[in-house]
Motif scaffolding. Structure first.
Motif, PDB file in Angstrom:
ATOM      1  N   LYS A  15       0.837  -1.197   0.000  1.00 47.90           N
ATOM      2  CA  LYS A  15       0.000   0.000   0.000  1.00 47.90           C
ATOM      3  C   LYS A  15       0.875   1.252   0.000  1.00 47.90           C
ATOM      4  O   LYS A  15       0.588   2.223  -0.695  1.00 47.90           O
ATOM      5  N   SER A  16       1.969   1.229   0.737  1.00 49.75           N
ATOM      6  CA  SER A  16       2.836   2.408   0.812  1.00 49.75           C
ATOM      7  C   SER A  16       3.456   2.751  -0.545  1.00 49.75           C
ATOM      8  O   SER A  16       3.647   3.922  -0.865  1.00 49.75           O
ATOM      9  N   ASN A  17       3.770   1.733  -1.355  1.00 50.71           N
ATOM     10  CA  ASN A  17       4.308   2.013  -2.699  1.00 50.71           C
ATOM     11  C   ASN A  17       3.311   2.802  -3.535  1.00 50.71           C
ATOM     12  O   ASN A  17       3.696   3.665  -4.325  1.00 50.71           O
ATOM     13  N   ILE A  18       2.054   2.505  -3.390  1.00 54.78           N
ATOM     14  CA  ILE A  18       1.018   3.163  -4.187  1.00 54.78           C
ATOM     15  C   ILE A  18       0.653   4.536  -3.633  1.00 54.78           C
ATOM     16  O   ILE A  18       0.335   5.447  -4.383  1.00 54.78           O
ATOM     17  N   THR A  19       0.717   4.708  -2.315  1.00 50.53           N
ATOM     18  CA  THR A  19       0.176   5.930  -1.713  1.00 50.53           C
ATOM     19  C   THR A  19       1.194   7.014  -1.375  1.00 50.53           C
ATOM     20  O   THR A  19       0.828   8.186  -1.312  1.00 50.53           O
ATOM     21  N   GLU A  20       2.451   6.683  -1.169  1.00 53.12           N
ATOM     22  CA  GLU A  20       3.381   7.667  -0.622  1.00 53.12           C
ATOM     23  C   GLU A  20       4.049   8.579  -1.645  1.00 53.12           C
ATOM     24  O   GLU A  20       4.164   9.782  -1.419  1.00 53.12           O
ATOM     25  N   LYS A  21       4.520   8.054  -2.754  1.00 54.55           N
ATOM     26  CA  LYS A  21       5.280   8.871  -3.704  1.00 54.55           C
ATOM     27  C   LYS A  21       4.410   9.904  -4.411  1.00 54.55           C
ATOM     28  O   LYS A  21       4.824  11.025  -4.637  1.00 54.55           O
ATOM     29  N   PRO A  23       0.830  11.052  -3.659  1.00 55.50           N
ATOM     30  CA  PRO A  23      -0.368  10.937  -2.822  1.00 55.50           C
ATOM     31  C   PRO A  23      -1.660  11.461  -3.455  1.00 55.50           C
ATOM     32  O   PRO A  23      -2.741  11.081  -3.023  1.00 55.50           O
ATOM     33  N   SER A  24      -1.572  12.280  -4.470  1.00 51.96           N
ATOM     34  CA  SER A  24      -2.794  12.772  -5.104  1.00 51.96           C
ATOM     35  C   SER A  24      -3.149  11.995  -6.374  1.00 51.96           C
ATOM     36  O   SER A  24      -4.120  12.324  -7.053  1.00 51.96           O
ATOM     37  N   SER A  25      -2.372  10.958  -6.712  1.00 46.90           N
ATOM     38  CA  SER A  25      -2.667  10.157  -7.905  1.00 46.90           C
ATOM     39  C   SER A  25      -3.942   9.350  -7.699  1.00 46.90           C
ATOM     40  O   SER A  25      -4.394   9.129  -6.570  1.00 46.90           O
ATOM     41  N   GLU A  34     -10.577   6.522   4.391  1.00 47.05           N
ATOM     42  CA  GLU A  34     -11.816   7.242   4.102  1.00 47.05           C
ATOM     43  C   GLU A  34     -11.812   8.655   4.676  1.00 47.05           C
ATOM     44  O   GLU A  34     -12.510   9.529   4.179  1.00 47.05           O
ATOM     45  N   ASN A  35     -11.027   8.900   5.714  1.00 50.22           N
ATOM     46  CA  ASN A  35     -10.966  10.225   6.330  1.00 50.22           C
ATOM     47  C   ASN A  35     -10.048  11.180   5.573  1.00 50.22           C
ATOM     48  O   ASN A  35     -10.052  12.373   5.832  1.00 50.22           O
ATOM     49  N   ASP A  36      -9.257  10.658   4.674  1.00 49.07           N
ATOM     50  CA  ASP A  36      -8.323  11.463   3.891  1.00 49.07           C
ATOM     51  C   ASP A  36      -9.093  12.220   2.811  1.00 49.07           C
ATOM     52  O   ASP A  36      -9.947  11.664   2.134  1.00 49.07           O
ATOM     53  N   HIS A  37      -8.782  13.494   2.635  1.00 49.89           N
ATOM     54  CA  HIS A  37      -9.518  14.296   1.649  1.00 49.89           C
ATOM     55  C   HIS A  37      -9.219  13.875   0.217  1.00 49.89           C
ATOM     56  O   HIS A  37      -9.906  14.280  -0.704  1.00 49.89           O
ATOM     57  N   TYR A  38      -8.219  13.035   0.010  1.00 45.41           N
ATOM     58  CA  TYR A  38      -7.904  12.522  -1.327  1.00 45.41           C
ATOM     59  C   TYR A  38      -8.665  11.228  -1.648  1.00 45.41           C
ATOM     60  O   TYR A  38      -8.583  10.716  -2.742  1.00 45.41           O
ATOM     61  N   TRP A  39      -9.394  10.671  -0.691  1.00 45.75           N
ATOM     62  CA  TRP A  39      -9.994   9.356  -0.827  1.00 45.75           C
ATOM     63  C   TRP A  39     -10.981   9.283  -1.981  1.00 45.75           C
ATOM     64  O   TRP A  39     -11.756  10.200  -2.249  1.00 45.75           O
ATOM     65  N   PHE A  89      -3.072   9.346 -17.116  1.00 44.24           N
ATOM     66  CA  PHE A  89      -4.351   8.771 -16.716  1.00 44.24           C
ATOM     67  C   PHE A  89      -4.396   8.569 -15.202  1.00 44.24           C
ATOM     68  O   PHE A  89      -5.391   8.877 -14.547  1.00 44.24           O
ATOM     69  N   TYR A  90      -3.319   8.035 -14.643  1.00 44.25           N
ATOM     70  CA  TYR A  90      -3.261   7.759 -13.208  1.00 44.25           C
ATOM     71  C   TYR A  90      -2.961   9.011 -12.375  1.00 44.25           C
ATOM     72  O   TYR A  90      -3.022   8.967 -11.154  1.00 44.25           O
ATOM     73  N   GLY A  91      -2.643  10.129 -13.019  1.00 46.22           N
ATOM     74  CA  GLY A  91      -2.307  11.343 -12.275  1.00 46.22           C
ATOM     75  C   GLY A  91      -0.924  11.290 -11.667  1.00 46.22           C
ATOM     76  O   GLY A  91      -0.683  11.829 -10.592  1.00 46.22           O
ATOM     77  N   ILE A  92       0.003  10.640 -12.358  1.00 44.74           N
ATOM     78  CA  ILE A  92       1.381  10.490 -11.886  1.00 44.74           C
ATOM     79  C   ILE A  92       2.292  11.286 -12.800  1.00 44.74           C
ATOM     80  O   ILE A  92       2.230  11.175 -14.018  1.00 44.74           O
ATOM     81  N   PHE A  93       3.150  12.089 -12.180  1.00 45.43           N
ATOM     82  CA  PHE A  93       4.058  12.948 -12.941  1.00 45.43           C
ATOM     83  C   PHE A  93       5.472  12.635 -12.505  1.00 45.43           C
ATOM     84  O   PHE A  93       5.842  12.806 -11.361  1.00 45.43           O
ATOM     85  N   PHE A  94       6.249  12.130 -13.450  1.00 54.31           N
ATOM     86  CA  PHE A  94       7.589  11.652 -13.157  1.00 54.31           C
ATOM     87  C   PHE A  94       8.525  12.789 -12.766  1.00 54.31           C
ATOM     88  O   PHE A  94       8.511  13.844 -13.380  1.00 54.31           O
TER      89      PHE A  94
END
Length: 96
Positions: A15-21, A23-25, A34-39, A89-94
């Motif tokens: 989960k940390s690999n997907i969420t940390e680098k 976080p807005s993707s 669910e409490n996170d405003h990005y959820w 598409f995923y909202g990831i910017f290298f």
């Protein structure tokens, strides 16, 4: 651990690999609390419990590796333009 079914191919990562680098993707928001405003609500699951995303696994693999180690490495047989479009598409910017 989270398993994603991207276009019929399973990818398992923490989960940390997907969420940390990034976080807005989209991926990070799918697995935020669910409490996170990005959820956002995760996608449906396949019979094995993997989250379904109807996208190209060929282009997703370099994106997942980027989230894991911070470097974008694209196999010579993979079109970089496809990877960039998937990342968008995923909202990831290298960070290059």
């Amino acid at each position: 651990w989270i398993t994603l079914n991207i276009g019929g191919k399973h990818f398992t990562t923490s989960k940390s690999n997907i969420t940390e680098k990034e976080p807005s993707s989209m991926l990070a928001r799918m697995f935020a609390d669910e409490n996170d405003h990005y959820w956002m609500k995760p996608s449906l699951r396949d019979a094995s419990g993997a989250y379904l995303i109807d996208r190209s696994p060929l282009y997703f693999e370099p994106i997942l590796n980027y989230l894991r180690n911070g470097q974008i490495i694209i196999d010579k047989n993979v079109n970089p333009r496809g990877v960039l479009e998937e990342a968008e598409f995923y909202g990831i910017f290298f960070d290059t």
